[in-house]
Design a protein around this motif. Structure first.
Motif, short mmCIF file in Angstrom:
data_model
loop_
_atom_site.label_atom_id
_atom_site.label_comp_id
_atom_site.label_asym_id
_atom_site.label_seq_id
_atom_site.Cartn_x
_atom_site.Cartn_y
_atom_site.Cartn_z
N THR A 165 0.74 -1.11 0.14
CA THR A 165 -0.06 -0.09 0.09
C THR A 165 0.84 1.18 0.03
O THR A 165 2.02 1.11 0.25
N ALA A 166 0.30 2.29 -0.33
CA ALA A 166 0.94 3.58 -0.53
C ALA A 166 1.83 3.97 1.12
O ALA A 166 2.69 4.56 1.15
N GLU A 167 0.93 3.70 2.04
CA GLU A 167 1.25 3.74 3.34
C GLU A 167 2.79 3.31 3.65
O GLU A 167 3.65 3.62 4.53
N TYR A 209 4.88 1.68 1.36
CA TYR A 209 5.62 1.82 0.17
C TYR A 209 7.09 2.28 0.50
O TYR A 209 8.03 1.29 -0.05
N LEU A 229 -9.72 1.48 -7.66
CA LEU A 229 -8.49 2.24 -7.61
C LEU A 229 -7.84 1.89 -9.09
O LEU A 229 -7.00 0.75 -9.52
N GLU A 242 -1.91 1.51 -11.05
CA GLU A 242 -0.96 0.82 -10.53
C GLU A 242 0.47 1.21 -10.83
O GLU A 242 0.65 1.44 -11.57
N CYS A 268 -3.58 2.68 -6.75
CA CYS A 268 -3.93 4.17 -6.34
C CYS A 268 -5.17 4.55 -7.28
O CYS A 268 -5.11 4.18 -8.34
N ASP A 315 -5.50 10.02 -5.59
CA ASP A 315 -4.58 9.70 -4.60
C ASP A 315 -3.09 10.08 -4.96
O ASP A 315 -2.69 10.26 -6.12
N THR A 316 -2.42 10.26 -3.95
CA THR A 316 -0.95 10.69 -4.06
C THR A 316 -0.06 9.41 -3.54
O THR A 316 -0.46 8.52 -2.57
N VAL A 317 0.97 8.92 -4.26
CA VAL A 317 1.97 7.95 -4.05
C VAL A 317 3.03 8.75 -3.48
O VAL A 317 3.70 9.62 -4.24
N ILE A 357 -0.62 10.21 -12.53
CA ILE A 357 -0.20 9.73 -11.20
C ILE A 357 0.46 10.81 -10.55
O ILE A 357 1.82 11.21 -10.73
#
Length: 200
Positions: A35-37, A39, A70, A73, A93, A97-99, A122
């Motif tokens: 997940t982005a959290e 990553y 979402l 990818e 995402c 959303d932000t990555v 993205i």
């Protein structure tokens, strides 16, 4: 190779299982879904851990799946020269959303993230210079999204009368054609020499 990847997969699940949503072996490669959290923490661990040592950043790209909730990818490929192992990290995402930017861990991710922003839209938070890379300055839209028209929105050309580059709306100059498949230019209804062999 697959046994070492299986061992690595087990090691990652045991040591950092809370950062990994899924780990699978496919086509001889280890795919990690996160997940982005998690990553950046996962990338840092993969780079610094003695058992991993994925010190070489190979690639980062975007993928568009418009039917998913979402939609995008972000796919990152890493290489461990010491262990001769490759790994793929994926995270999903949405459009808004932000990555987190991987440039804090791998500075080589800079232009790859700019390309993913330019082509898909993205957004990468913490990127040092997130601006378009391949398209023109005034370009609208994101050309690798599946819903982007193949003709684009504007066409660019140099106008010799005004001595500058001009932007104009796209005009399709050829109307829809009905194809005549009986025409010798479109295809034949008779057998060409040599074609009789295909039915045997």
């Amino acid at each position: 190779m697959s046994t070492s990847l299986e061992e690595l997969s087990v090691y990652l699940r045991e040591s950092r299982g809370d950062w990994i949503a899924e780990a699978e072996l496919a086509w001889g490669e280890l795919n990690i879904i996160t997940t982005a959290e998690n990553y950046i923490a996962l990338l840092t661990f993969l780079r610094d851990d003695e058992r991993c040592q994925f010190i070489s950043f190979v690639d980062l790209c975007g993928v568009d799946y418009p039917e998913r909730a979402l939609r995008f990818e972000v796919v990152t490929h890493l290489l461990s020269p010491k262990h001769n192992t490759r790994i793929r990290i994926k995270l999903a995402c949405g459009e808004d959303d932000t990555v987190p930017s991987a440039t804090a861990v791998y500075y080589g991710a800079d232009w790859f993230e700019r390309e993913a922003y330019d082509m898909y839209g993205i957004l990468f938070s913490g990127h040092p210079d997130l601006r378009r890379l391949l398209t023109d300055y005034g370009f609208e839209g994101f050309p690798l999204r599946k819903d982007f028209p193949t003709t684009g929105y504007v066409e660019v050309r140099y106008d010799d009368t005004v001595k500058r580059v001009v932007y104009e709306p796209v005009q399709l100059r050829q109307e829809f054609r009905n194809f005549d498949f009986l025409s010798p230019w479109e295809g034949t209804d008779y057998v060409l020499p040599g074609d009789e062999k295909k039915s045997q």
